[in-house]
Every structure is written in structure tokens, then in C-alpha cells.
Design an enzyme around this catalytic site. Structure first.
Site, PDB file in Angstrom:
ATOM      1  N   LYS A 151       0.957  -1.261  -0.075  1.00  6.43           N
ATOM      2  CA  LYS A 151       0.116   0.023  -0.053  1.00  6.43           C
ATOM      3  C   LYS A 151       0.846   1.279   0.109  1.00  6.43           C
ATOM      4  CE  LYS A 151      -3.047   2.725   3.061  1.00  6.43           C
ATOM      5  NZ  LYS A 151      -3.827   2.581   4.295  1.00  6.43           N
ATOM      6  N   GLU A 153      -9.196   3.579   2.631  1.00 10.89           N
ATOM      7  CA  GLU A 153      -8.782   3.702   0.965  1.00 10.89           C
ATOM      8  C   GLU A 153      -7.693   2.662   0.615  1.00 10.89           C
ATOM      9  OE1 GLU A 153      -7.405   5.639   3.472  1.00 10.89           O
ATOM     10  OE2 GLU A 153      -5.527   5.102   3.019  1.00 10.89           O
ATOM     11  N   LYS A 201      -9.747  13.196   8.090  1.00 14.80           N
ATOM     12  CA  LYS A 201      -9.472  12.773   9.550  1.00 14.80           C
ATOM     13  C   LYS A 201      -9.493  14.023  10.266  1.00 14.80           C
ATOM     14  CE  LYS A 201      -6.338   8.938   8.091  1.00 14.80           C
ATOM     15  NZ  LYS A 201      -6.783   7.920   9.038  1.00 14.80           N
ATOM     16  N   ARG A 236      -7.525  -0.488   1.249  1.00  8.60           N
ATOM     17  CA  ARG A 236      -8.081  -1.650   0.879  1.00  8.60           C
ATOM     18  C   ARG A 236      -8.427  -1.565  -0.884  1.00  8.60           C
ATOM     19  NH1 ARG A 236     -12.042  -1.451   5.882  1.00  8.60           N
ATOM     20  NH2 ARG A 236     -10.404  -0.472   6.574  1.00  8.60           N
TER      21      ARG A 236
HETATM   22  N1  BES Z   1      -4.103   4.919   7.148  1.00 10.18           N
HETATM   23  C1  BES Z   1      -4.911   4.370   7.749  1.00 10.18           C
HETATM   24  C2  BES Z   1      -4.818   3.567   9.076  1.00 10.18           C
HETATM   25  C3  BES Z   1      -3.691   3.967   9.912  1.00 10.18           C
HETATM   26  C4  BES Z   1      -4.087   4.511  11.174  1.00 10.18           C
HETATM   27  C5  BES Z   1      -2.492   3.536   9.785  1.00 10.18           C
HETATM   28  C6  BES Z   1      -3.042   4.763  12.126  1.00 10.18           C
HETATM   29  C7  BES Z   1      -1.232   4.068  10.734  1.00 10.18           C
HETATM   30  C8  BES Z   1      -1.926   4.610  11.927  1.00 10.18           C
HETATM   31  C9  BES Z   1      -6.265   3.903   6.979  1.00 10.18           C
HETATM   32  O1  BES Z   1      -6.290   4.279   5.611  1.00 10.18           O
HETATM   33  C10 BES Z   1      -7.476   4.262   7.717  1.00 10.18           C
HETATM   34  O2  BES Z   1      -7.563   5.418   7.701  1.00 10.18           O
HETATM   35  N2  BES Z   1      -8.257   3.231   8.091  1.00 10.18           N
HETATM   36  C11 BES Z   1      -9.484   3.458   8.914  1.00 10.18           C
HETATM   37  C12 BES Z   1     -10.427   2.622   8.481  1.00 10.18           C
HETATM   38  C13 BES Z   1     -11.739   2.819   9.195  1.00 10.18           C
HETATM   39  C14 BES Z   1     -12.347   4.243   8.226  1.00 10.18           C
HETATM   40  C15 BES Z   1     -12.755   1.830   8.567  1.00 10.18           C
HETATM   41  C16 BES Z   1      -9.193   3.396  10.427  1.00 10.18           C
HETATM   42  O3  BES Z   1      -8.301   2.523  10.876  1.00 10.18           O
HETATM   43  O4  BES Z   1      -9.520   4.167  11.179  1.00 10.18           O
HETATM   44 ZN    ZN Z   2      -4.465   5.037   4.928  1.00 15.33          ZN
HETATM   45 MN    MN Z   3      -7.367   6.210   5.550  1.00 17.78          MN
END
Ligand code: BES
Ligand code: ZN
Ligand code: MN
Length: 500
Positions: free
Chosen positions: A264, A348, A276, A350
Site C-alpha cells: 500500500k 482507502e 481525519k 483496501r
Molecule cells: N492509513 C489508515 C490506517 C492507519 C491508522 C495507519 C493509524 C497508521 C496509523 C487507514 O487508511 C485508515 O484510515 N483506516 C481507517 C479505516 C476505517 C475508516 C474503517 C481506520 O483505521 O480508522
Molecule cells: Zn490509509
Molecule cells: Mn485512511
């Protein structure tokens, strides 16, 4: 850092490091040195709390009767437990401590350790490897560092009676360290410098090692039908890229099916329209760590001429909110033909991987495919920062990953997959939705990935969100980008997938 091996010579100038095991038992050359300088080391030990425990250190400044300006004693702990990792950590500790001195040369005296499993050559090579890994710094953007704030240490001379053997064992390790540094550089870069096009350009450096690099632009990706990856990319002014790096090192059957690694590469993740919150959002510059690890791994495999056919595929996008960004509720069609309802634009990774995994299988027909992604915050809730999460459709592959995790110190822990979790991502209007609710967030993310993996391919997904970045210094992993996964997967290839 320059690492050299030579036979022991205590008359050389520099900063000297020696080792002790538990109960402050000095290794033979340290014992000899102690006698030469009138017992100064043992006196210093008695005057301190040093007991020779793993990670303990003791420093003697300006000792009399020896050329060296200082003597560092590093504890190794219990003899029976001294292994490759312990030696690497000791090497990292040597570099950390000697970096505080004014010396440019570190001299490390290494002996055979009576009663330990590890040979003196392997011990010496691993001390060198750990010293090199621990010497990593990312300081290209510091323009005002004073000389006294910088480490003067530029050479480590490992002194051993097995110098030739140790040098030979260190050869491939130094190539893996190059791969680790390549990854750490990529992960550390800010997103205004490292975006999909500039990231893709950096992978071209691998061609010097004999890696074939193919870069797809958005037009080519559109033609291939990569609607999920392009949907993420559409909100950003930065154009996406997909890169394949192919190393064919298997000496027999050059056309043999490869092992594949997929990463990724979200060069910045704002969350998109599902934006975010501001706190800590700067961390999302390293949301491309999976792609960074795949790139460094390919460097390592090619540089040490691994006898394997391997391919690395990385999907590079920036996830931004804009008038052109995808919306919650949008439905995208992936290259596989399956459709996804985008409930949350922050899920995103996935979407990017769905198309990267499919393209990888279609073009390269791997027998085994391992993806790495900073995929979910939920994996940090599950495992913290001390294990990466592993998901697999194949028990053997999961066990291999667990074994090399222990051997390299890049620990992984398996979590389950299953139909009950898969049900959570059913959509009312498309083949699936991109989130499965709060429960088991890392598992439902993996379920979505599995929908893009062919049954006949042995597959593992490694969620590295909790381990890709570190806020604390460790002997072989300074704080910052860790490159977690390079050593793990290099070792996986070496132990299980290379032709002998
Ligand atoms: N890149 C993030 C996940 C992440 C979080 C990586 C903290 C490193 C540190 C990913 O794209 C994301 O935003 N995931 C969401 C998924 C949710 C919207 C289902 C998450 O983990 O909150
Ligand atoms: Zn991400
Ligand atoms: Mn994300």
C-alpha cells in the site's frame, strides 16, 4: 557507516568496545586488556551497577596503558541466550554509545564465546550488522546541525581472529541493510517531496541491480479498469502510479512462477471527504510504508542476488478531499470486475490494494503473494506496537512468517479470517462495501483484500500500521521509519523460497 573486519590489535587508536556476559564475566580479550591496564575495567565494574546484563553499558574514559581513548563495556547477559539477535542488539548499542564520543573510529573486540551456540564469525558479523542498522539517521533536512551535535563516528572496525569468515557472512547482511535504509528513507520523507510520481521515480534506481521496473500511469490504469485505485486518486492533484519491480534470480527455470510482494503506497492519507481529525495527521505521510518496504525488500533481494524469482508491486496514490474527490456512497468497479460501495473514503488502502493485488496476479501469476499495508488503526488497538498482524489463507505460510518473525525480531501475530466476518462487508447495492463497522476492523479489512485473491494463490496480508513507525529508539531501529518487513521477508525468502 563503514564496517570493516580485521584481526585483533589493541594498539590501534579509537574508541574501544568489549563485551561481558552475566555476573560481569569479561570475554577473553577484555580480560587480557584488563590485565594490560592494571585491572581498571574490573575496578570500574565494582564501582558501578554494571552486571553484564543484556543491554547494560559501562564507560571508562582516558584509560592508562592503552592507545584507545575510552573503553566501553557492553553486557550480553546469559551465555546460553546469545543468538544472532542479541549480537545485533549489542552492535546497535555499541554504535549508540560510541556516537556520544569525539572519536571517528570505533574498535570492537569480538571473541568466541565459550558455551554459546553462536560461532565467533557469526557473532562478529551480527555485531557489525546491528551496528550498521543502528547507525541510520535521516538528517537531510537539518541545515543547522552543529558539528558537536552530529556523530563523528564513521568507521567501525570489528576485530576478530575469524575476520575472513565474518566478512563473508556480513556480505549479504550489508545488502539487506541497504534495503532497510532505502525503505527508511522513503518512509521518512514528507509528502510534499514523496508523492506517487516522485516515489515511482525512485524505484528506477533498482534497475542498476538488474531489477526490471515497470511504471503504469493513470491512462494505463484506466485502460486496465482499476476503478478502485483511481477513485482514491481522483481527489488529488498528484497523479497516481502503479509500479512492478521484477527480480528473476532463480538460476534454474528463469520462467518459474515468482513469489510476489504487494504494498500500500498512500503517500498521504487525509481520509479524503471522510476527513481525519487534525491531531497527528502528519503521521499519514508514512501511509506508504507497505510500498516502501516492498521497494527496500526488492533492493535487498537483488543486491544480494537472491536465488529466487520475485516481484514487488506497489500502488501509489494520495488521498485528498477536493471538489473532484470521491464521495461516501460512490460505487467503484475494480479491475477484477467486482464492485465496491465506498462508505468511508478513509478506508482507502483496501481500495488501492484491490486493484494492485489483482493486477499482480494477472500479470505475474505468483504461487505466493504477501501484501503489506498500514491498513487499520484497529490493529494498533489489538496488538500495540510490538507485533504486526498477519492474516493468511494458508497455514504453512502463516507458520513460516511466525518463524522468521522470531528469527529477525520483526514479530507477527496471526488473526483469524472467516465467513462470519466476511458477511460484515456485504453491501445493499454493490458486491461489497469498503468498511464492516467498528467490530473487528482489521479482520474485515483483510476479508475485503481476500476477495481479490485467487484461491490457488497462497496469500498473507501483514497489517503494519502499528510497527511501521517508532517513537522510541531501539538498538537496531532508531526512532522514525522502522522498515519493519524488509528483514522479515528477506529472511522468509532465504529460509523457504530460494533455490539452493
Ligand atoms: N492509513 C489508515 C490506517 C492507519 C491508522 C495507519 C493509524 C497508521 C496509523 C487507514 O487508511 C485508515 O484510515 N483506516 C481507517 C479505516 C476505517 C475508516 C474503517 C481506520 O483505521 O480508522
Ligand atoms: Zn490509509
Ligand atoms: Mn485512511
Amino acid at each position: 557507516m563503514r564496517l570493516i573486519f580485521s584481526s585483533p590489535d589493541l594498539s590501534k587508536p579509537g574508541a574501544l568496545a568489549v563485551f561481558a556476559t552475566e555476573n560481569s564475566t569479561l570475554l577473553p580479550s577484555a580480560e587480557k586488556l584488563d590485565r594490560q591496564i592494571g585491572g581498571a575495567i574490573k575496578r570500574a565494574i565494582s564501582a558501578s551497577k554494571f552486571k553484564g546484563e543484556k543491554g547494560q553499558t559501562l564507560k571508562l574514559l582516558a584509560p592508562q596503558g592503552v592507545e584507545a581513548s575510552q573503553i566501553l563495556v557492553v553486557g550480553l547477559g546469559k551465555i546460553a541466550a546469545i543468538d544472532d539477535l542479541a549480537a545485533q542488539n549489542a552492535g546497535g548499542t555499541v554504535v549508540r554509545e560510541l556516537s556520544r564520543s569525539v572519536e571517528s573510529t570505533g574498535l570492537v573486540v569480538v571473541d568466541a564465546i565459550k558455551g554459546a551456540e553462536i560461532s565467533s564469525a557469526a557473532f562478529a558479523a551480527n555485531v557489525a550488522y546491528g551496528a550498521l542498522l543502528g547507525s541510520y539517521r535521516f538528517d537531510k533536512y537539518r541545515t543547522k546541525q552543529k558539528p558537536e551535535d552530529k556523530s563523528a563516528l564513521s568507521t567501525i572496525n570489528i576485530m576478530t581472529s575469524d575476520a575472513a569468515k565474518a566478512r563473508k557472512a556480513f556480505g549479504p547482511m550489508s545488502k539487506v541493510a541497504e534495503g532497510v535504509f532505502f525503505t527508511r528513507d522513503l518512509v521518512s520523507e514528507p509528502a510534499n517531496i514523496l508523492y506517487p510520481i516522485s516515489f515511482a521515480a525512485r524505484t528506477r534506481a533498482l534497475t542498476k541491480l538488474g531489477v526490471k521496473v515497470q511504471i503504469l500511469d493513470e491512462k494505463q490504469m484506466a485502460k486496465l479498469g482499476m476503478g478502485a485505485l483511481l477513485g482514491v486518486a481522483q481527489g488529488s492533484a498528484q497523479a497516481p502510479r502503479m509500479v512492478a519491480m521484477r527480480w528473476d534470480g532463480a538460476p534454474r527455470a528463469k520462467d518459474k512462477a515468482p513469489i510476489a510482494f504487494v504494498g500500500k503506497g498512500v503517500t498521504f492519507d487525509t481520509g479524503g471527504i471522510s476527513i481525519k481529525s487534525a491531531g497527528g495527521m502528519e503521521d499519514m505521510k508514512w501511509d506508504m510504508a507497505g510500498a516502501g518496504v516492498v521497494t527496500g525488500l526488492m533492493h535487498a533481494l537483488a543486491a544480494r542476488k537472491a536465488k529466487v524469482n520475485a516481484v514487488g508491486v506497489i500502488g501509489l496514490v494520495e488521498n485528498m478531499p477536493s471538489s473532484n474527490a470521491q464521495r461516501p456512497g460512490d460505487v467503484v468497479t475494480t479491475m477484477s470486475g467486482q464492485t465496491i460501495e465506498v462508505i468511508n473514503t478513509d478506508a482507502e488502502g483496501r481500495l488501492v490494494l484491490a486493484d494492485a493485488l489483482w493486477w499482480c496476479q494477472k500479470i505475474h501469476k505468483p504461487h505466493t503473494m504477501i501484501d503489506l499495508a498500514t491498513l487499520t488503526g484497529a490493529i494498533i488497538i489489538s496488538l500495540g506496537h510490538h507485533h504486526a498482524g498477519v492474516f493468511a489463507n494458508n497455514d504453512k505460510l502463516a507458520e513460516q512468517l511466525s518463524a522468521v518473525g522470531k528469527a529477525t525480531g520483526e514479530a507477527v501475530w496471526r488473526l483469524p479470517l472467516g465467513d462470519a466476518y466476511d458477511k460484515q462487508v456485504r453491501s445493499n447495492i454493490a458486491d461489497m462495501k469498503n468498511v464492516g463497522g467498528r467490530d473487528a476492523g482489521s479482520i474485515t479489512a483483510a476479508q475485503i483484500l481476500q476477495r481479490f485473491v485467487k484461491d490457488e494463490v497462497a496469500w498473507a496480508h501483514i497489517d503494519i500500521a502499528g510497527v511501521a513507525w517508532s517513537n522510541t529508539d531501539a538498538p537496531t531501529v532508531p526512532k522514525g521509519g522502522t522498515a519493519f518487513g524488509v528483514r522479515l521477508l528477506d529472511r522468509l525468502v532465504a529460509d523457504y523460497y530460494e533455490q539452493k
